[in-house]
Design a protein around this motif. Sequence first.
Motif, PDB file in Angstrom:
ATOM      1  N   ILE A 150       0.825  -1.209   0.000  1.00 30.42           N
ATOM      2  CA  ILE A 150       0.000   0.000   0.000  1.00 30.42           C
ATOM      3  C   ILE A 150       0.864   1.265   0.000  1.00 30.42           C
ATOM      4  CG2 ILE A 150      -0.295   0.182   2.513  1.00 30.42           C
ATOM      5  CD1 ILE A 150      -2.906   0.937  -0.274  1.00 30.42           C
ATOM      6  N   CYS A 210      -4.583  -1.167   4.058  1.00 30.81           N
ATOM      7  CA  CYS A 210      -4.079  -0.338   5.157  1.00 30.81           C
ATOM      8  C   CYS A 210      -5.047  -0.345   6.328  1.00 30.81           C
ATOM      9  CB  CYS A 210      -3.791   1.083   4.687  1.00 30.81           C
ATOM     10  SG  CYS A 210      -5.220   2.191   4.670  1.00 30.81           S
ATOM     11  N   GLY A 211      -6.287  -0.779   6.068  1.00 28.34           N
ATOM     12  CA  GLY A 211      -7.243  -0.933   7.153  1.00 28.34           C
ATOM     13  C   GLY A 211      -8.072   0.296   7.468  1.00 28.34           C
TER      14      GLY A 211
END
Lengths: 517, 158
Positions: free
Chosen positions: A270, A442-443
């Motif tokens: 990412i 990346c959440g």
Amino acid sequence: MKSATFFVSGDSASVSVGADDLVRAIAAEAKRRGIEARIVRTGSRGLYFLEPMFEVETDEGRMGFRPSGTMAECVTEMFDSDISPKARTCLGLMDDLPWLRRQERLTFERCGIIDPRSVGDYRFHGGFLGLERALGLTPEEIVAMVTDSGLRGRGGAGFPAGVKWNTVLGAPGDVKYICCNADEGDSGTFADRMLMEGDPFLLIEGMTIAALATGAAKGFLYIRSEYPAAIAMMRHAIDAARAGGWLGVDIRGSGKAFDIEVREGAGAYICGEETAMLESLEGKRGMVRAKPPLPALEGLFGKPTVVNNVLTLAAVPLILSRGAAYYRDLGMGRSRGTQPFQLAGCVRNGGLVEKAFGITLRTLVEDFGGGTATGRPIKAVQVGGPLGGYIPEELLDLPADYEALAEAGFMLGHGGLVVFDDRVDMLAQARFAMEFCAHESCGKCTPCRIGAVRGVEVIDRIAAGAEPAKNLALLEDLCTLMTDGSLCAMGGLTPMPVRSALRHFPDDFRRSAAAAE
Amino acid sequence: MTVVATPADLADRIGHILAEHQGTDGACLLVLQAIQRAFGYVPAAALEPVAKALSLSHADVYGVLTFYHDLRRAPPGRHVVRVCQAEACQAMGARGLTEQLARRFDVALGDTTKDGAVTLEPVYCLGNCALSPAVTVDGALYGRATEFLVLERLGAVR
Ligand SMILES: Cc1cc2nc3c(=O)[nH]c(=O)nc-3n(C[C@H](O)[C@H](O)[C@H](O)COP(=O)(O)O)c2cc1C
Ligand code: SF4
Ligand code: FES
């Protein structure tokens, strides 16, 4: 023969299949014969399918050789033949190789030819002409040239470089940054790496021109940790450029200052997304930032920042030295100039092919690539990395052009083409796309963070033959949700490979279901 | 390379690394990478001094440590084998190669053998996609990789 000059690629991919052993074999045999061997470690020509190979300087040009038996045998034969095509392992003159002759090498014109550790060699082969030109222009004039050239970002999104530079140029503030994105995480791509290892001064020149155009004094080059050789080469080149006055507080007596710092990534895909890269450069978790603000206005440490891919910046020196029109005249539609395509995976002739936009995927994969490595039929070609679609063999006549591919539901991305033969299971590939997204998310947003995990589960249920119709519909819904609801293209484009697999290879999703019934 | 350090030694070397990065903006990741280079992993005891020196919370530093796949919280095996799991390598049999190696070493992907000899790890693209499948053995890159090649390389370095 008293002496001879050899060229052996020192590129990490070449070394990965024995280029260093070849150097030792040449040195040993030359010594045995009392011949003084000068061995230059170049970058790679991008002819990876022929590696390991070497070239020898002759009156007519560089002659290529490629061991078929042992390396020592090949070297012996080469000397015995007096460095001529009489040797069985001779490839002929490098300039005559159709694979190279049919390319349009602009960005990669020097790669594999020069000694990447030598500023002098770079200079001798036309290096720094673009920067010299830029030093005599105003920032506005440089930006205008880049805009006129039609150069678009090579990192994937294809955003016009000149427009971005103009935004940074116009942004208020004394402190601005140039950030070069060398995270190159897409499977099937290696052009950034090849360029950094084979022609590092070109990237330095491009970054410096970007700095002159926008008023930045500091540049960061973010290179993924998987590329240790590129990191070492770029650090060496930056030091050498500084020593030669091409970087530093007073570039070639112009009074203008610019310097570059190399930063190493830490294994997060990412961090190739530009805002995540900026976070990472700030030492933080690589969490994607919401846009706006644009990095061009509020980028690294909140300052106006140019973020460009390696190949975007590396195209700039030539635009400055040969003019915008020279570049713009190549290509098709709104895709101008050349694209370094990368042929990878199950392909006979894997390597780098730089061609003007508009070449068909079939020409790339079949003419240059020679079809699959196994000789089996091509089933699919994934174009544009892990977020790119799987293009079925029937659609390979599509031209490599941003708009044409987008219209057909695909994307060009960073120009990587990964070939699969007919043994590939497209359900497994769709599952991998979701799995990779779950691994690298990346959440920050739910559709991506949770959606990708659910995606894997749903595909597993389809594979197990559990309520296939219901689960296929669920997978479609999930894809729509991820496409529409994700903050960045990680979650937003993961459905592209999944959907292309569903659409073009429905049998692979039915077979397992049928087997379960 | 893994270094077994005494607490005093650890504090000393981390102090050194922190001093080197004094004045660098956003040094947290750089410092953790430097610590890993020095010790082969980031020891838990490093968190407190790093947080303090960079005026960050413990959670901030821990957050960075856990975000990046490269950063290790435990020492790796004596040898590290990374097998590329990405698409170009899949197309040339990376899945099978991974299974072979996992069976050979009797270890799951991502784990270290019981005797601590080998860590088998996934990696997603090594930029060697035209010569796939690709692996690294103790950092050295290999293309057209096979189980035999990996074993041979391990034998040569053991
Ligand atoms: C998940 C993700 C990964 C990306 N990885 C890269 C990368 O490795 N290299 C790159 O140049 N751009 C990458 N990009 C695109 C960047 O966000 C950005 O558009 C690009 O660096 C801008 O430079 P360009 O205009 O020169 O292409 C990625 C984007 C996303 C969403
Ligand atoms: S789409 Fe995925 S990677 Fe992008 S911001 Fe959301 S969670 Fe992060
Ligand atoms: S996909 Fe394995 S090296 Fe690129």
